[in-house]
Write a protein that holds these residues in place. Structure first.
Motif, PDB file in Angstrom:
ATOM      1  N   ALA A  88      44.579  25.984  44.378  1.00  0.00           N
ATOM      2  CA  ALA A  88      43.278  25.931  43.771  1.00  0.00           C
ATOM      3  C   ALA A  88      42.365  27.186  43.677  1.00  0.00           C
ATOM      4  N   LEU A  89      42.475  27.829  44.643  1.00  0.00           N
ATOM      5  CA  LEU A  89      41.541  29.203  44.732  1.00  0.00           C
ATOM      6  C   LEU A  89      42.001  30.150  43.724  1.00  0.00           C
ATOM      7  N   GLN A  90      43.497  29.944  43.624  1.00  0.00           N
ATOM      8  CA  GLN A  90      44.040  30.815  42.349  1.00  0.00           C
ATOM      9  C   GLN A  90      43.790  30.487  41.024  1.00  0.00           C
ATOM     10  N   ALA A  91      43.742  29.175  41.028  1.00  0.00           N
ATOM     11  CA  ALA A  91      43.362  28.402  39.625  1.00  0.00           C
ATOM     12  C   ALA A  91      41.889  28.747  39.215  1.00  0.00           C
ATOM     13  N   ASP A  92      41.244  28.841  40.319  1.00  0.00           N
ATOM     14  CA  ASP A  92      39.626  29.027  40.045  1.00  0.00           C
ATOM     15  C   ASP A  92      39.554  30.317  39.349  1.00  0.00           C
TER      16      ASP A  92
ATOM     17  N   ALA B 174      49.241  36.996  38.025  1.00  0.00           N
ATOM     18  CA  ALA B 174      49.991  36.212  37.136  1.00  0.00           C
ATOM     19  C   ALA B 174      49.237  35.119  36.314  1.00  0.00           C
ATOM     20  N   GLY B 175      48.008  34.847  36.887  1.00  0.00           N
ATOM     21  CA  GLY B 175      47.270  34.006  36.419  1.00  0.00           C
ATOM     22  C   GLY B 175      47.843  32.476  36.624  1.00  0.00           C
ATOM     23  N   ILE B 176      47.683  31.425  35.718  1.00  0.00           N
ATOM     24  CA  ILE B 176      48.198  30.224  35.838  1.00  0.00           C
ATOM     25  C   ILE B 176      49.657  30.273  36.140  1.00  0.00           C
TER      26      ILE B 176
ATOM     27  N   LEU C 250      42.587  24.209  31.442  1.00  0.00           N
ATOM     28  CA  LEU C 250      43.926  23.944  32.142  1.00  0.00           C
ATOM     29  C   LEU C 250      43.742  24.592  33.558  1.00  0.00           C
ATOM     30  N   ALA C 251      43.087  25.654  33.893  1.00  0.00           N
ATOM     31  CA  ALA C 251      43.070  26.153  34.935  1.00  0.00           C
ATOM     32  C   ALA C 251      42.093  25.269  35.966  1.00  0.00           C
ATOM     33  N   ALA C 252      40.966  24.798  35.352  1.00  0.00           N
ATOM     34  CA  ALA C 252      40.019  23.911  35.967  1.00  0.00           C
ATOM     35  C   ALA C 252      40.730  22.773  36.280  1.00  0.00           C
ATOM     36  N   ALA C 253      41.486  22.324  35.634  1.00  0.00           N
ATOM     37  CA  ALA C 253      42.238  21.000  35.596  1.00  0.00           C
ATOM     38  C   ALA C 253      43.252  20.949  36.968  1.00  0.00           C
TER      39      ALA C 253
END
Lengths: 168, 165
Positions: free
Chosen positions: A85-89, B64-66, A103-106
């Motif tokens: 979740a932190l990486q997606a944030d 790498a991002g997502i 998409l990242a927020a989802a």
């Protein structure tokens, strides 16, 4: 604890208004007036045809025992999901494109829900339980040692103490 | 991941890191909210925010991002979830099995979304809405979410749209 109404289930048949001996069920907020509600009365609970009213228990039994190995395994999974979740944030903050940000927020929200569910099942189901108090106290000691405020942790350790007799 | 030290009477697992505390306090806040305990809920939400912010500050951002999320999901699906399930089966822990079943289904969905994103780019998202189940994390990409969450079976009022901004 008083009766509570789930307003989403309420079909406005209003039988709770007829049976309440104190008028607690008739309020402008849609919630039942806890100050007027009689302990253990449950007349509205039984009268409601849409099952929208329930009684909140005053106390709960201690949670079921859980194996330490299961707790540790669920906790390890929860940590991984929180990290995701932190990486997606971070990816959401870095993204220029609104679609990628969305998409990242989802992905963040999804991982957060999984982490919360896993940690809950790792022995922290009931807020008013000994294991929660232990975590609050241990975290409080660590925070105090680091010079951080512990007001919320201290207060919660009192409010969530399963041995405390709670006022209605 | 190394096991934490545990004391003999089961009151183990006290020392939680900031990430875990953030998840724990956020979940406990939902519990006390259901119990209509407002003071507890407010305090737990404050703590969840504080530990989440601290964890975010301490968490190194992957390059790498997502796409970098795929490795973690694969590790969960191939190792973390199966080994946790074996322990839950051995102790007949139905609650843990329930959480693991949801986690596996949702992780599989995230994996397929990431695979599609890697393969096709974000074209499949451009004209779609995105929803996340507030209970189990199920992700839906499309026009309207299902009436009932296919993972946890909660009614769709708990399946929330993620805004594009």
């Amino acid at each position: 604890m008083p009766a509570v109404r789930n307003i989403r289930l309420c079909t406005k048949d209003c039988l709770c208004l007829y049976v309440c001996p104190t008028g607690a069920t008739d309020t402008e907020t849609g919630q039942i007036d806890a100050a007027k509600c009689l302990e253990g009365c449950r007349a509205c609970v039984d009268a409601c045809p849409s099952h929208a009213i329930s009684l909140l228990p005053k106390t709960n039994p201690p949670p079921q025992p859980k194996a330490d190995a299961v707790r540790a395994a669920l906790r390890a999974l929860a940590v991984g999901k929180m990290e995701q979740a932190l990486q997606a944030d971070a990816a959401a903050r870095a993204a220029k494109d609104p679609v990628v940000r969305q998409l990242a927020a989802a992905l963040s929200a999804s991982n957060r829900r999984m982490a919360e569910d896993l940690i809950r099942e790792a022995g922290f189901l009931l807020p008013q339980s000994r294991d929660v108090i232990d975590v609050l106290q241990e975290t409080g000691r660590r925070e105090a040692a680091a010079g951080s405020p512990t007001d919320e942790l201290d207060r919660l350790a009192v409010l969530l103490d399963p041995d405390r007799i709670r006022p209605v | 991941m190394p096991m934490q030290p545990m004391d003999p009477d089961g009151h183990s697992l006290r020392e939680l890191d900031d990430r875990t505390l953030a998840a724990l306090f956020a979940n406990l806040a939902k519990g006390t909210e259901q119990q209509h305990r407002e003071e507890e809920t407010g305090l737990l939400q404050q703590l969840a925010d504080r530990f989440r912010e601290r964890a975010a500050a301490a968490s190194p951002v992957g390059p790498a991002g997502i796409a970098g999320l795929a490795d973690g999901i694969r590790a969960d699906l191939e190792a973390g979830i199966p080994s946790a399930r074996a322990l839950a089966v051995a102790t007949a822990d139905r609650g843990a099995l329930r959480a693991l079943a949801w986690c596996e289904k949702t992780s599989t969905i995230l994996k397929s979304i990431l695979q599609r994103y890697e393969r096709d780019g974000d074209g499949f998202l451009r004209d779609a809405r995105v929803y996340v189940c507030d209970i189990c994390g199920f992700v839906y990409v499309g026009d309207a979410p299902p009436d009932v969450c296919p993972v946890c079976k909660v009614p769709k009022l708990k399946i929330l749209e993620i805004a594009r901004r």
